[in-house]
Design a protein around this motif. Structure first.
Motif, PDB file in Angstrom:
ATOM      1  N   PRO B  62       0.795  -1.240   0.000  1.00 15.03           N
ATOM      2  CA  PRO B  62       0.000   0.000   0.000  1.00 15.03           C
ATOM      3  C   PRO B  62       0.822   1.282   0.000  1.00 15.03           C
ATOM      4  O   PRO B  62       0.420   2.262  -0.625  1.00 15.03           O
ATOM      5  CB  PRO B  62      -0.830  -0.116   1.289  1.00 15.03           C
ATOM      6  N   ASN B  63       1.954   1.261   0.672  1.00 17.21           N
ATOM      7  CA  ASN B  63       2.736   2.499   0.755  1.00 17.21           C
ATOM      8  C   ASN B  63       3.415   2.837  -0.568  1.00 17.21           C
ATOM      9  O   ASN B  63       3.463   3.998  -0.974  1.00 17.21           O
ATOM     10  CB  ASN B  63       3.773   2.384   1.872  1.00 17.21           C
ATOM     11  N   LYS B  66       0.900   4.019  -3.029  1.00 18.68           N
ATOM     12  CA  LYS B  66       0.560   5.423  -2.799  1.00 18.68           C
ATOM     13  C   LYS B  66       1.617   6.344  -3.421  1.00 18.68           C
ATOM     14  O   LYS B  66       1.302   7.396  -3.959  1.00 18.68           O
ATOM     15  CB  LYS B  66       0.416   5.716  -1.308  1.00 18.68           C
ATOM     16  N   GLU B  70       0.830   9.244  -6.027  1.00 18.02           N
ATOM     17  CA  GLU B  70       1.260  10.632  -5.808  1.00 18.02           C
ATOM     18  C   GLU B  70       2.361  11.046  -6.778  1.00 18.02           C
ATOM     19  O   GLU B  70       2.862  12.163  -6.708  1.00 18.02           O
ATOM     20  CB  GLU B  70       1.772  10.787  -4.369  1.00 18.02           C
ATOM     21  N   GLY B 308       7.019   3.409   3.521  1.00 18.35           N
ATOM     22  CA  GLY B 308       5.997   4.306   4.075  1.00 18.35           C
ATOM     23  C   GLY B 308       6.533   5.158   5.208  1.00 18.35           C
ATOM     24  O   GLY B 308       6.206   6.340   5.314  1.00 18.35           O
ATOM     25  N   ARG B 309       7.378   4.569   6.021  1.00 22.01           N
ATOM     26  CA  ARG B 309       7.954   5.327   7.147  1.00 22.01           C
ATOM     27  C   ARG B 309       8.876   6.424   6.643  1.00 22.01           C
ATOM     28  O   ARG B 309       8.899   7.532   7.166  1.00 22.01           O
ATOM     29  CB  ARG B 309       8.696   4.396   8.088  1.00 22.01           C
ATOM     30  N   ALA B 312       6.716   9.118   5.279  1.00 22.45           N
ATOM     31  CA  ALA B 312       6.061   9.816   6.399  1.00 22.45           C
ATOM     32  C   ALA B 312       7.023  10.796   7.056  1.00 22.45           C
ATOM     33  O   ALA B 312       6.646  11.925   7.405  1.00 22.45           O
ATOM     34  CB  ALA B 312       5.542   8.802   7.419  1.00 22.45           C
ATOM     35  N   LYS B 315       7.517  13.839   4.911  1.00 26.56           N
ATOM     36  CA  LYS B 315       6.358  14.721   5.053  1.00 26.56           C
ATOM     37  C   LYS B 315       6.399  15.456   6.391  1.00 26.56           C
ATOM     38  O   LYS B 315       6.158  16.652   6.472  1.00 26.56           O
ATOM     39  CB  LYS B 315       5.058  13.919   4.946  1.00 26.56           C
TER      40      LYS B 315
END
Lengths: 217, 511
Positions: B62-63, B66, B70, B308-309, B312, B315
């Motif tokens: 999923p990450n 994404k 994006e 994902g980390r 994150a 961000k």
């Protein structure tokens, strides 16, 4: 016999009084704080009385219903609080995931605007306690999670950060720490929870922040 | 100086005044102009169809999906070579395997028993004074790190990452050592980092005959306390944190999902009972595993979580607009060691797997995400390859592109300025292993020679029309002699001779 009984009574009464000199601190939060709470309580047991709100603080709406009850008539010196993971969670009664989480077909528990409003009200209530307040940032959500979007944490933490600035409340940035530890100590790639070691690491930062707050007191 | 190179970056990307105006309009008053950070994530043996964004149905990513939503998804991106070390060499030096220094996995077995002697770590090293993406970006003012698997030179060799343009290194220097996810040590720069709780064991074993293959406890001997990818992810997050205020280049070369099949239990939970698994007993190399399908999927999902980390954190640090994030893989899915590429449909309809110069061995996923620069959800069929990264990153760092690269600058594609995009005349691969192979991609055509190192094999050019025959099933060489003639010429001239990876059959065998 009666004499001893009175002595015993005196002991019972005096104990809370003598420990009443210890600072009292309250941790409010969901399963994440329930996870790190025992480590905080045990580490600070000689310095402070550390209590977690009864049960799970869930979302801000639930918090508003319960907050008076959790605060009670007690004096609080430090309150370390969080809402977020439940607010940004999508749920669907049909979902078979634990807690009926479902970010595809479910509904959002609290919209960002509702979260802002509720959290604002909660902070106003907490401020009346005269306790030193610390907001704990909401922790990391991996994108594989069934009911939550990873980026929503940033959004909700952003809202909270604005509010905390407005009220001059410090934030304990558990979010950045949680990103770092989730790989090794996260329960799973699709789970927001931690192993005991992970909670111990979160607790370590919480303890530091509370100790700082107690020093300032 | 910094302002200068930022301006040069703007000019090179064609952002010019409009870009500057936009930046002003976004209220960047608190931010100073800077060269963009680059995070280049390289998976290891991840096939073209092993990410959700590319069509994978069973393995959850999923990450990374994404990241594609994006950013931009490339459908015709090629690895440098169908195996690890030479592929990485083309990436870092910007040269295809007709010109690169390392053209095969070379264990340098002349040193002794390299598979058993732990003192003989490392593959053939890059020579001193090699120009790499690392050395170039260092000169452009970047802090550079390689975290993960290196494979281009062992401890104390000329190829050590610290001598090849990387300020910081953490991970496996040696590819053979990376066959075990629970190594007894890793390297941080020159320092050997001993991993407590990981006992040394040989990463190629067969399951003991006297034990029960269905007993989870019987597999505990293939585990350990410290899972290397976890440590690498933490190191990467730390590197990003420490360098948030300056341009950085992070080359994150994860070892996932390369064999052996090993993953911590908490990641297996996600795929428990999902795939009707039967134990893999090690009869095709690497380590036995009780639930090989679940383990393979879990390894990729755990890596996905780490991606994902990182995103994150980028961000959280407010660096999204200043950071290009690329995700790709060094070659196709493996064919051995308990990996069920058929079950996962790992390369979809592409022909060949790791080791093969057909599409399944070299066509890889590539996702590029750069907020406010790359259009979200875009898809590009730009024909591109690993050696394009060096010129692209030169342009991002505002430094001149070396003349001897085989690559082209992909920024116009990233920035949706397709008309400005320079095109390759052709892409070239040679690989002396797996029978001896050679390939050329020219427009829609792909020319392939195989069996060059095999006796009595047909080594003539096979020609495939990838637009109509993605699976390389119909050799149309006879119908298109004019294309074959062009390919012949390229295959004979598009290379330099290599000192260590000689391949005279290219000239000697029938073409």
């Amino acid at each position: 016999m009666g004499k001893y009984f009175i002595l015993f009574l005196t002991f019972l009464i005096s104990t809370p009084q003598s420990s009443g000199k210890k600072p009292r601190m309250l941790i409010i939060g969901d399963s994440i704080s329930i996870g790190y709470f025992p480590f905080v309580r045990d580490a600070l047991k000689d310095m402070a009385i550390v209590v977690h709100n009864k049960g799970n603080a869930q979302d801000t709406q639930h918090g508003l219903r319960k907050i008076k009850q959790w605060l009670g008539e007690n004096r609080w010196d430090v309150i370390h609080f969080n809402w977020g993971l439940w607010d940004l969670c999508y749920r669907n009664p049909q979902s078979e995931e634990q807690g009926h989480r479902d970010k595809i077909h479910g509904t959002l528990t609290a919209t960002p605007e509702q979260y802002r409003r509720n959290l604002d009200s909660l902070v106003q209530i907490l401020k009346q306690t005269k306790a030193k307040l610390i907001f704990a940032a909401t922790t990391y959500v991996p994108d594989g999670e069934a009911g939550r979007f990873s980026d929503d944490v940033l959004k909700y933490n952003g809202i909270a950060a604005q509010l905390m600035r407005k009220y001059g409340i410090q934030t304990d940035d558990l979010y950045t720490l949680s990103i770092a530890i989730h790989g090794k100590y996260g329960k799973a790639a699709n789970n927001v929870h931690y192993s005991a070691k992970g909670y111990a690491l979160l607790a370590k930062q919480v303890i530091n922040r509370i100790e700082d707050a107690l020093d300032e007191k | 100086m910094k302002g200068m190179s930022r301006r040069r970056f703007m000019e090179n990307t064609g952002l010019g005044m409009a870009g500057l105006y936009l930046m002003g309009a976004q209220g960047c008053s608190t931010k100073t102009a800077r060269e963009p950070n680059i995070i280049y994530i390289l998976a290891d043996d991840l096939g073209y169809n092993e990410l959700g964004a590319y069509g994978q149905k069973l393995i959850k990513t999923p990450n990374i999906d994404k990241l594609a939503a994006e950013g931009m998804k490339f459908t015709q991106h090629y690895a440098g070579c169908p195996v690890c070390a030479p592929s990485r060499c083309t990436l870092l030096t910007g040269k295809d395997t007709g010109h690169s220094y390392i053209r095969d996995n070379d264990e340098m077995s002349e040193r002794g028993d390299v598979w058993h002697d732990p003192a003989l770590e490392g593959q053939r090293p890059l020579p001193a004074n090699t120009q790499t993406i690392g050395t170039i970006l260092q000169k452009a003012g970047y802090k550079t790190a390689c975290i993960g698997k290196w494979g281009l030179g062992g401890p104390n060799s000329t190829g050590h990452p610290n001598k090849q343009g990387f300020d910081h290194f953490f991970g496996f220097l040696c590819q053979r050592q990376a066959h075990n996810y629970y190594p007894d040590h890793l390297w941080r720069n020159d320092e050997k980092v001993v991993l407590d709780g990981n006992k040394p064991f040989f990463p190629h074993q067969k399951f003991p005959k006297d034990k029960d293959p269905n007993d989870p406890a019987a597999y505990e001997q293939y585990g350990g306390k410290q899972y290397a990818p976890d440590l690498m992810a933490e190191e990467a997050l730390q590197f990003i944190q420490e360098n948030k205020d300056r341009p950085f280049f992070l080359y994150f070369a994860t070892t996932v999902p390369h064999l052996a099949l090993q993953v911590p239990d908490d990641s297996l939970e996600q795929y428990k009972d999902a795939f009707n698994d039967t134990p893999y007993l090690g009869d095709r190399g690497y380590l036995p595993n009780r639930t090989p399908r679940a383990t393979y999927a879990a390894m990729i999902s755990r890596m996905d979580r780490d991606v994902g980390r990182m995103v994150a954190l980028i961000k959280q640090l407010g660096l999204e607009e200043d950071t290009l994030i690329i995700f790709t893989s060094d070659n196709g899915t493996t064919y051995t060691g308990g990996v069920d590429y058929k079950f996962f449909n790992s390369v979809d309809s592409l022909r060949g797997l790791k080791g093969s110069i057909y599409e399944g061995g070299i066509r890889v996923p590539m996702i590029a995400r750069w907020k406010d620069h790359i259009k979200p959800g875009s898809i590009s069929d730009q024909i591109s390859a690993f050696w394009d990264m060096l010129p692209t990153f030169c342009n991002m760092g505002g430094v001149p592109v070396p003349k001897d690269t085989n690559g082209i600058n992909l920024l116009p594609t990233f920035l949706d300025q397709g008309k400005k995009q320079q095109q390759h005349e052709y892409l070239y691969w040679e690989f002396r292993d797996y029978g001896g192979q050679q390939a050329v991609r020219m427009g829609k055509w792909k020319g392939v020679r195989t069996g060059l190192k095999k006796k009595n094999s047909d080594t003539g050019i096979q020609l495939y029309d990838l637009e109509n025959d993605l699976s390389e099933k119909n050799n149309v060489a006879e119908e298109h002699q004019e294309i074959v003639a062009k390919m012949k010429k390229i295959m004979k001239t598009a290379r330099t001779k290599s000192k260590y990876f000689s391949f005279p059959e290219i000239y000697e065998r029938e073409i």
